[in-house]
Design a protein around this motif. Structure first.
Motif, PDB file in Angstrom:
ATOM      1  N   ASN A   4       0.931  -1.171   0.388  1.00  0.00           N
ATOM      2  CA  ASN A   4      -0.007   0.339   0.029  1.00  0.00           C
ATOM      3  C   ASN A   4       1.028   1.101  -0.034  1.00  0.00           C
ATOM      4  O   ASN A   4       0.203   1.796   1.040  1.00  0.00           O
ATOM      5  CB  ASN A   4      -0.785   0.440   1.143  1.00  0.00           C
ATOM      6  N   ILE A  22      -2.672  -8.498  -6.874  1.00  0.00           N
ATOM      7  CA  ILE A  22      -3.540  -9.183  -6.625  1.00  0.00           C
ATOM      8  C   ILE A  22      -4.218  -9.792  -7.746  1.00  0.00           C
ATOM      9  O   ILE A  22      -5.105  -8.624  -9.066  1.00  0.00           O
ATOM     10  CB  ILE A  22      -4.721  -8.949  -5.912  1.00  0.00           C
ATOM     11  N   ARG A  23      -5.185 -10.997  -8.763  1.00  0.00           N
ATOM     12  CA  ARG A  23      -5.289 -11.049  -9.601  1.00  0.00           C
ATOM     13  C   ARG A  23      -6.947 -12.209  -8.903  1.00  0.00           C
ATOM     14  O   ARG A  23      -6.757 -12.716  -8.273  1.00  0.00           O
ATOM     15  CB  ARG A  23      -4.699 -11.179 -10.792  1.00  0.00           C
ATOM     16  N   ASN A  26      -8.696 -14.799  -6.831  1.00  0.00           N
ATOM     17  CA  ASN A  26      -7.615 -14.712  -5.835  1.00  0.00           C
ATOM     18  C   ASN A  26      -6.076 -15.317  -5.477  1.00  0.00           C
ATOM     19  O   ASN A  26      -6.164 -15.625  -4.253  1.00  0.00           O
ATOM     20  CB  ASN A  26      -8.751 -15.072  -4.492  1.00  0.00           C
ATOM     21  N   SER A 253     -12.575   3.072  -7.014  1.00  0.00           N
ATOM     22  CA  SER A 253     -10.711   3.232  -7.039  1.00  0.00           C
ATOM     23  C   SER A 253      -9.942   4.586  -6.778  1.00  0.00           C
ATOM     24  O   SER A 253      -9.158   4.419  -5.914  1.00  0.00           O
ATOM     25  CB  SER A 253      -9.264   2.078  -7.864  1.00  0.00           C
ATOM     26  N   ILE A 264      -9.655  -3.140  -3.241  1.00  0.00           N
ATOM     27  CA  ILE A 264      -9.387  -4.610  -4.062  1.00  0.00           C
ATOM     28  C   ILE A 264     -11.087  -5.529  -4.238  1.00  0.00           C
ATOM     29  O   ILE A 264     -11.595  -6.203  -4.598  1.00  0.00           O
ATOM     30  CB  ILE A 264      -9.012  -5.644  -2.952  1.00  0.00           C
ATOM     31  N   ILE A 274     -15.269  -9.100  -5.486  1.00  0.00           N
ATOM     32  CA  ILE A 274     -13.500  -9.408  -5.285  1.00  0.00           C
ATOM     33  C   ILE A 274     -12.861  -8.979  -6.132  1.00  0.00           C
ATOM     34  O   ILE A 274     -13.515 -10.076  -6.763  1.00  0.00           O
ATOM     35  CB  ILE A 274     -12.927 -10.061  -3.361  1.00  0.00           C
ATOM     36  N   LEU A 275     -12.589  -8.467  -6.696  1.00  0.00           N
ATOM     37  CA  LEU A 275     -11.665  -8.344  -7.877  1.00  0.00           C
ATOM     38  C   LEU A 275     -12.051  -8.075  -9.078  1.00  0.00           C
ATOM     39  O   LEU A 275     -12.037  -9.298  -9.990  1.00  0.00           O
ATOM     40  CB  LEU A 275     -10.471  -9.429  -7.820  1.00  0.00           C
TER      41      LEU A 275
END
Length: 298
Positions: A4, A22-23, A26, A253, A264, A274-275
């Motif tokens: 971060n 992160i992709r 997960n 974002s 995320i 998520i994602l």
């Protein structure tokens, strides 16, 4: 590793550095930076990065309770030409559900198994699998048929045998050990283990990630510690001032980055996403929704 980072701060990025992302699905991985489109320190129209599954040779020792899920995790990142070998102690032969493993339709790589009776046979199996230093990593699982104390005692005994073989063969088997009791972590600290995982705290997905991406340990240590960055579910009202018009994930974002948060995912109408792959899709968020972010803990 910087987790971060400040979005407005300038960092000196070198060609050998890696980017942690992160992709889906997960999986945290390391991504090499592409410098082919860097001009005057400004990235213009960067090339897309295509994730290439790696060819690996893994050895899993022991019959853990989540072994089927762990085997499914291998599909996400290893090449179909990879090999995963399961080694089981012969004394558990009647208890091991081999059919459950063999019938796993999600396994795309080569999966095989062997039973061993005693140390000499175990040693011969390891050395035959490691001809030409072929073993990339080992995962040592606690046998689910034992009590907590017995599980760790057996794992530590097997680990001692493996360390003996490492010394004898001048090898590093890159061992990840799944322990049951946190207190037993101190016993094996001096053994130079790649990673120690306490299964009461970690899922099979994290065991797999630890075994395949060593540097990821630093990220999880950061996220799961009482200090540093953490994952939060924060009311979306902190990021959107008006709900008259629909908003997309890109906008969320950007708003999160201004607060030094990394978005995320989100919770919308009690459904958690998520994602998301559709970051441009407009969504009618409401005041009861949440944004899932990585942010500094307090």
């Amino acid at each position: 590793i910087i987790l971060n980072p400040n979005a407005e701060k300038e960092y000196t990025i070198k060609q050998d550095d890696t980017l942690i992302i992160i992709r889906n699905p997960n999986v945290l991985i390391e991504l090499k930076l592409d410098y082919s489109n860097v001009v005057n320190n400004t990235i213009i129209n960067p090339k897309p990065y295509h994730f290439i599954k790696q060819n690996h040779n893994f050895v899993i020792i022991g019959y853990g309770k989540n072994i089927d899920r762990l085997l499914e995790e291998f599909n996400k990142i290893i090449d179909p030409q990879s090999n995963v070998v399961l080694l089981f102690d012969d004394k558990y032969k009647s208890k091991i559900n081999l059919k459950k493993i063999q019938d796993n339709k999600d396994v795309a790589y080569t999966l095989s198994h062997h039973f061993y009776h005693e140390f000499n046979e175990f040693k011969e199996l390891i050395e035959s699998l490691d001809k030409g230093n072929d073993i990339d990593a080992m995962i040592l699982l606690p046998n689910e048929f034992l009590s907590k104390k017995e599980k760790d005692n057996e794992s530590i005994f097997t680990l001692q045998n493996l360390k003996h073989l490492e010394k004898e063969n001048k090898r590093d088997y890159n061992i990840t050990v799944d322990l049951v009791e946190m207190s037993n972590q101190n016993i094996i600290e001096h053994m130079n283990i790649a990673d120690v995982i306490v299964s009461d705290k970690f899922s099979s997905e994290l065991i797999f990630q630890y075994a395949t991406h060593r540097d990821i340990k630093v990220v999880y240590d950061e996220l799961f510690s009482t200090k540093g960055d953490e994952i939060f579910s924060i009311p979306i009202t902190h990021y959107i001032s008006s709900f008259k018009e629909p908003t997309n994930f890109y906008t969320l974002s950007k708003s999160a980055l201004e607060k030094e948060h990394i978005a995320i995912g989100y919770k919308h109408n009690n459904a958690v996403v998520i994602l998301t792959d559709n970051k441009e899709t407009l969504i009618d968020f409401n005041e009861n929704d949440h944004l899932i972010v990585i942010a500094k803990g307090h």
